[in-house]
Motif scaffolding. Structure first.
Motif, mmCIF file in Angstrom:
data_model
loop_
_atom_site.group_PDB
_atom_site.id
_atom_site.type_symbol
_atom_site.label_atom_id
_atom_site.label_comp_id
_atom_site.label_asym_id
_atom_site.label_seq_id
_atom_site.Cartn_x
_atom_site.Cartn_y
_atom_site.Cartn_z
ATOM 1 N N ALA A 139 -1.159 10.956 4.773
ATOM 2 C CA ALA A 139 -0.647 10.981 6.149
ATOM 3 C C ALA A 139 -1.440 11.958 7.008
ATOM 4 O O ALA A 139 -1.763 11.657 8.163
ATOM 5 C CB ALA A 139 0.830 11.339 6.150
ATOM 6 N N LEU A 140 -1.768 13.118 6.458
ATOM 7 C CA LEU A 140 -2.531 14.107 7.227
ATOM 8 C C LEU A 140 -3.963 13.639 7.452
ATOM 9 O O LEU A 140 -4.522 13.845 8.534
ATOM 10 C CB LEU A 140 -2.486 15.461 6.526
ATOM 11 C CG LEU A 140 -1.096 16.092 6.453
ATOM 12 C CD1 LEU A 140 -1.121 17.364 5.614
ATOM 13 C CD2 LEU A 140 -0.513 16.349 7.827
ATOM 14 N N ASP A 141 -4.564 12.984 6.461
ATOM 15 C CA ASP A 141 -5.900 12.403 6.646
ATOM 16 C C ASP A 141 -5.869 11.342 7.746
ATOM 17 O O ASP A 141 -6.780 11.264 8.577
ATOM 18 C CB ASP A 141 -6.414 11.783 5.345
ATOM 19 C CG ASP A 141 -6.865 12.819 4.334
ATOM 20 O OD1 ASP A 141 -7.037 14.005 4.705
ATOM 21 O OD2 ASP A 141 -7.032 12.439 3.150
ATOM 22 N N ARG A 192 15.421 4.953 2.142
ATOM 23 C CA ARG A 192 15.825 3.669 1.534
ATOM 24 C C ARG A 192 15.544 3.574 0.042
ATOM 25 O O ARG A 192 16.262 2.885 -0.678
ATOM 26 C CB ARG A 192 15.135 2.514 2.260
ATOM 27 C CG ARG A 192 15.607 2.390 3.690
ATOM 28 C CD ARG A 192 14.941 1.250 4.392
ATOM 29 N NE ARG A 192 15.458 1.142 5.758
ATOM 30 C CZ ARG A 192 14.818 0.558 6.745
ATOM 31 N NH1 ARG A 192 13.637 0.009 6.535
ATOM 32 N NH2 ARG A 192 15.340 0.510 7.949
ATOM 33 N N ARG A 193 14.467 4.220 -0.421
ATOM 34 C CA ARG A 193 14.075 4.100 -1.827
ATOM 35 C C ARG A 193 14.036 5.437 -2.560
ATOM 36 O O ARG A 193 13.708 5.485 -3.730
ATOM 37 C CB ARG A 193 12.693 3.438 -1.927
ATOM 38 C CG ARG A 193 12.642 1.997 -1.523
ATOM 39 C CD ARG A 193 11.262 1.392 -1.735
ATOM 40 N NE ARG A 193 10.184 2.165 -1.131
ATOM 41 C CZ ARG A 193 9.885 2.162 0.164
ATOM 42 N NH1 ARG A 193 10.554 1.420 0.994
ATOM 43 N NH2 ARG A 193 8.888 2.875 0.635
ATOM 44 N N GLY A 194 14.280 6.517 -1.846
ATOM 45 C CA GLY A 194 14.244 7.828 -2.477
ATOM 46 C C GLY A 194 12.866 8.463 -2.513
ATOM 47 O O GLY A 194 12.720 9.607 -2.922
ATOM 48 N N ARG A 195 11.836 7.730 -2.099
ATOM 49 C CA ARG A 195 10.479 8.271 -2.073
ATOM 50 C C ARG A 195 9.612 7.442 -1.144
ATOM 51 O O ARG A 195 9.905 6.288 -0.866
ATOM 52 C CB ARG A 195 9.857 8.303 -3.456
ATOM 53 C CG ARG A 195 9.601 6.938 -4.033
ATOM 54 C CD ARG A 195 8.830 6.996 -5.350
ATOM 55 N NE ARG A 195 8.478 5.673 -5.793
ATOM 56 C CZ ARG A 195 7.431 4.984 -5.364
ATOM 57 N NH1 ARG A 195 6.604 5.508 -4.483
ATOM 58 N NH2 ARG A 195 7.175 3.777 -5.803
ATOM 59 N N SER A 196 8.539 8.056 -0.675
ATOM 60 C CA SER A 196 7.589 7.361 0.181
ATOM 61 C C SER A 196 6.397 6.909 -0.647
ATOM 62 O O SER A 196 5.972 7.598 -1.577
ATOM 63 C CB SER A 196 7.107 8.299 1.300
ATOM 64 O OG SER A 196 6.097 7.673 2.053
ATOM 65 N N VAL A 216 3.859 6.161 9.505
ATOM 66 C CA VAL A 216 4.917 7.149 9.724
ATOM 67 C C VAL A 216 6.264 6.526 9.377
ATOM 68 O O VAL A 216 7.137 7.175 8.805
ATOM 69 C CB VAL A 216 4.885 7.692 11.169
ATOM 70 C CG1 VAL A 216 6.066 8.602 11.436
ATOM 71 C CG2 VAL A 216 3.572 8.425 11.426
ATOM 72 N N HIS A 217 6.413 5.251 9.693
ATOM 73 C CA HIS A 217 7.631 4.513 9.337
ATOM 74 C C HIS A 217 7.898 4.632 7.840
ATOM 75 O O HIS A 217 9.031 4.864 7.408
ATOM 76 C CB HIS A 217 7.471 3.044 9.757
ATOM 77 C CG HIS A 217 8.692 2.211 9.583
ATOM 78 N ND1 HIS A 217 8.993 1.594 8.398
ATOM 79 C CD2 HIS A 217 9.684 1.901 10.447
ATOM 80 C CE1 HIS A 217 10.116 0.925 8.539
ATOM 81 N NE2 HIS A 217 10.572 1.095 9.776
ATOM 82 N N GLU A 218 6.871 4.497 7.035
ATOM 83 C CA GLU A 218 7.027 4.617 5.578
ATOM 84 C C GLU A 218 7.390 6.035 5.170
ATOM 85 O O GLU A 218 8.202 6.240 4.272
ATOM 86 C CB GLU A 218 5.748 4.165 4.873
ATOM 87 C CG GLU A 218 5.755 4.383 3.368
ATOM 88 C CD GLU A 218 6.841 3.625 2.621
ATOM 89 O OE1 GLU A 218 7.221 4.076 1.511
ATOM 90 O OE2 GLU A 218 7.316 2.584 3.112
ATOM 91 N N LEU A 219 6.814 7.037 5.833
ATOM 92 C CA LEU A 219 7.169 8.427 5.524
ATOM 93 C C LEU A 219 8.639 8.713 5.830
ATOM 94 O O LEU A 219 9.264 9.537 5.172
ATOM 95 C CB LEU A 219 6.300 9.397 6.336
ATOM 96 C CG LEU A 219 4.895 9.636 5.835
ATOM 97 C CD1 LEU A 219 4.117 10.456 6.855
ATOM 98 C CD2 LEU A 219 4.894 10.325 4.491
ATOM 99 N N VAL A 220 9.178 8.017 6.830
ATOM 100 C CA VAL A 220 10.575 8.215 7.220
ATOM 101 C C VAL A 220 11.513 7.368 6.364
ATOM 102 O O VAL A 220 12.440 7.875 5.737
ATOM 103 C CB VAL A 220 10.779 7.887 8.719
ATOM 104 C CG1 VAL A 220 12.256 7.821 9.074
ATOM 105 C CG2 VAL A 220 10.058 8.918 9.579
#
Length: 165
Positions: free
Chosen positions: A90-92, A79-83, A70-74
């Motif tokens: 994420a849903l899986d 920070r980089r413009g994309r996850s 979830v940290h990466e999704l946020v």
């Protein structure tokens, strides 16, 4: 719902929250309650970022994971413009946590990064359609670091289960 109820109902907890929140008191309490603690703040796998999580979720016993996905999704978009994690992944992941009698634990409070706070709320509102999300107000991180027992007691007062919509 108070903390001890969540701990008896869940076999898997994934602790998530904005940077700067002290997770140590909660993780210490989970370890005391016989959860196997696994931190996953390492770099995500470049091809399949959910691979380490799937491996962890296949292990037996009670498990507490110190966030990451979830940290990466946020923070990826901030920070980089994309996850590097897709919504399908994420849903899986959320469904796998739910199937393992689990929940996401969303730590709040004690941070001034309102953009990240709002992003966490959006992401977790979406994931709550697939897995229970428990929100804990961690309060002031310094207080939690100096008095973990009191901080855990406070956490137990502030826990709520977000509705699945």
């Amino acid at each position: 719902m108070i903390l001890h109820q969540a701990l008896t109902r869940c076999r898997t907890l994934v602790v998530e929250g904005p940077d700067g929140l002290d997770r140590r008191p909660l993780l210490a309490e989970l370890a005391r309650r016989h959860f196997m603690i696994r931190p996953l703040h390492a770099h995500l796998h470049h091809v399949d970022p959910t691979q380490p999580y799937r491996e962890l979720l296949s292990a037996p016993g009670r498990l507490a994971v110190d966030g990451g996905l979830v940290h990466e999704l946020v923070y990826g978009p901030l920070r980089r413009g994309r996850s590097r994690v897709t919504w399908i992944q994420a849903l899986d992941f959320a469904e796998a946590v739910a199937e393992r009698e689990g929940a996401l634990v969303h730590l709040t409070g004690g941070t001034d990064d309102t953009e990240a706070v709002r992003a966490y709320e959006r992401v977790l509102r979406t994931l709550a359609q697939h897995v229970p999300v428990i929100t804990l107000d961690a309060g002031e991180p310094a207080r939690a670091a100096h008095d973990p027992a009191r901080a855990i007691g406070q956490l137990s007062l502030d826990i709520r289960l977000l509705p699945l919509t």
